[in-house]
Design a protein around this motif. Sequence first.
Motif, PDB file in Angstrom:
ATOM      1  N   TYR A  18     -15.892 -34.306  49.321  1.00 19.76           N
ATOM      2  CA  TYR A  18     -17.196 -34.907  49.557  1.00 19.76           C
ATOM      3  C   TYR A  18     -17.655 -35.604  48.286  1.00 19.76           C
ATOM      4  O   TYR A  18     -17.666 -35.007  47.210  1.00 19.76           O
ATOM      5  CB  TYR A  18     -18.202 -33.824  49.968  1.00 19.76           C
ATOM      6  CG  TYR A  18     -19.576 -34.349  50.207  1.00 19.76           C
ATOM      7  CD1 TYR A  18     -19.858 -35.087  51.340  1.00 19.76           C
ATOM      8  CD2 TYR A  18     -20.593 -34.115  49.299  1.00 19.76           C
ATOM      9  CE1 TYR A  18     -21.126 -35.583  51.565  1.00 19.76           C
ATOM     10  CE2 TYR A  18     -21.866 -34.599  49.508  1.00 19.76           C
ATOM     11  CZ  TYR A  18     -22.118 -35.334  50.647  1.00 19.76           C
ATOM     12  OH  TYR A  18     -23.369 -35.822  50.863  1.00 19.76           O
ATOM     13  N   GLY A  19     -18.020 -36.878  48.411  1.00 17.44           N
ATOM     14  CA  GLY A  19     -18.491 -37.621  47.249  1.00 17.44           C
ATOM     15  C   GLY A  19     -19.885 -37.178  46.857  1.00 17.44           C
ATOM     16  O   GLY A  19     -20.825 -37.281  47.640  1.00 17.44           O
ATOM     17  N   VAL A  20     -20.021 -36.680  45.636  1.00 17.69           N
ATOM     18  CA  VAL A  20     -21.306 -36.182  45.168  1.00 17.69           C
ATOM     19  C   VAL A  20     -22.142 -37.312  44.589  1.00 17.69           C
ATOM     20  O   VAL A  20     -23.311 -37.476  44.918  1.00 17.69           O
ATOM     21  CB  VAL A  20     -21.090 -35.077  44.099  1.00 17.69           C
ATOM     22  CG1 VAL A  20     -22.421 -34.601  43.539  1.00 17.69           C
ATOM     23  CG2 VAL A  20     -20.324 -33.922  44.693  1.00 17.69           C
ATOM     24  N   TRP A  21     -21.521 -38.126  43.708  1.00 13.24           N
ATOM     25  CA  TRP A  21     -22.254 -39.194  43.042  1.00 13.24           C
ATOM     26  C   TRP A  21     -21.303 -40.357  42.812  1.00 13.24           C
ATOM     27  O   TRP A  21     -20.264 -40.205  42.184  1.00 13.24           O
ATOM     28  CB  TRP A  21     -22.811 -38.675  41.720  1.00 13.24           C
ATOM     29  CG  TRP A  21     -23.513 -39.684  40.901  1.00 13.24           C
ATOM     30  CD1 TRP A  21     -24.716 -40.253  41.155  1.00 13.24           C
ATOM     31  CD2 TRP A  21     -23.046 -40.265  39.681  1.00 13.24           C
ATOM     32  NE1 TRP A  21     -25.032 -41.150  40.176  1.00 13.24           N
ATOM     33  CE2 TRP A  21     -24.021 -41.169  39.258  1.00 13.24           C
ATOM     34  CE3 TRP A  21     -21.903 -40.113  38.926  1.00 13.24           C
ATOM     35  CZ2 TRP A  21     -23.876 -41.925  38.102  1.00 13.24           C
ATOM     36  CZ3 TRP A  21     -21.765 -40.857  37.774  1.00 13.24           C
ATOM     37  CH2 TRP A  21     -22.752 -41.752  37.373  1.00 13.24           C
ATOM     38  N   LYS A  22     -21.632 -41.531  43.327  1.00 18.91           N
ATOM     39  CA  LYS A  22     -20.841 -42.751  43.145  1.00 18.91           C
ATOM     40  C   LYS A  22     -19.367 -42.528  43.480  1.00 18.91           C
ATOM     41  O   LYS A  22     -18.481 -42.894  42.726  1.00 18.91           O
ATOM     42  CB  LYS A  22     -20.966 -43.254  41.710  1.00 18.91           C
ATOM     43  CG  LYS A  22     -22.361 -43.587  41.311  1.00 18.91           C
ATOM     44  CD  LYS A  22     -22.453 -45.020  40.953  1.00 18.91           C
ATOM     45  CE  LYS A  22     -23.861 -45.298  40.466  1.00 18.91           C
ATOM     46  NZ  LYS A  22     -24.219 -46.648  40.564  1.00 18.91           N
ATOM     47  N   ASP A  23     -19.081 -41.892  44.589  1.00 25.23           N
ATOM     48  CA  ASP A  23     -17.727 -41.588  45.073  1.00 25.23           C
ATOM     49  C   ASP A  23     -16.960 -40.638  44.165  1.00 25.23           C
ATOM     50  O   ASP A  23     -15.741 -40.556  44.232  1.00 25.23           O
ATOM     51  CB  ASP A  23     -16.910 -42.866  45.290  1.00 25.23           C
ATOM     52  CG  ASP A  23     -17.416 -43.663  46.477  1.00 25.23           C
ATOM     53  OD1 ASP A  23     -18.001 -43.037  47.383  1.00 25.23           O
ATOM     54  OD2 ASP A  23     -17.226 -44.886  46.494  1.00 25.23           O
ATOM     55  N   TYR A  24     -17.629 -39.916  43.286  1.00 24.95           N
ATOM     56  CA  TYR A  24     -16.988 -38.864  42.491  1.00 24.95           C
ATOM     57  C   TYR A  24     -17.169 -37.540  43.215  1.00 24.95           C
ATOM     58  O   TYR A  24     -18.257 -37.223  43.673  1.00 24.95           O
ATOM     59  CB  TYR A  24     -17.604 -38.754  41.089  1.00 24.95           C
ATOM     60  CG  TYR A  24     -17.298 -39.913  40.191  1.00 24.95           C
ATOM     61  CD1 TYR A  24     -16.000 -40.176  39.788  1.00 24.95           C
ATOM     62  CD2 TYR A  24     -18.303 -40.750  39.739  1.00 24.95           C
ATOM     63  CE1 TYR A  24     -15.714 -41.242  38.951  1.00 24.95           C
ATOM     64  CE2 TYR A  24     -18.029 -41.813  38.912  1.00 24.95           C
ATOM     65  CZ  TYR A  24     -16.733 -42.047  38.515  1.00 24.95           C
ATOM     66  OH  TYR A  24     -16.458 -43.099  37.701  1.00 24.95           O
TER      67      TYR A  24
END
Length: 126
Positions: A18-24
């Motif tokens: 699951y992407g937390v922030w900006k696909d990270y």
Amino acid sequence: MKRRGKEFIFPENVNKNYGVWKDYTIADIGWIILAVIVAVIIVVLPPTGIAFILFKICLGVIGVTIVMAILTIRPVASRKNIKVRDLYRIRRKYYQNQKRYYLAPKKRDERREIIIQKFRKEQSKN
């Protein structure tokens, strides 16, 4: 005839993260934090001359930049879920697999044909 429900088949390239922030993902953020901690440790270690500190800061920035690049770059622009490290992992797995080579079957009278051709060449020279 037995009635079956719908079957859902997920392709191999679907990512469960699951992407937390900006696909990270959380794992990506963990790698970034680890790189920053290592960079800070390198800067804090002696020697503490101004030139050494600037050199160590540059080295730390380059290290963190490389980690961020590996986590950010997408080799296929249309596929947001394929990352560079996944591509390297797939390539390494491919090169480690055993390759299979198939030999073409020999013709039954191939040796005889070669001998006849050599014999004809020798006769034409005489």
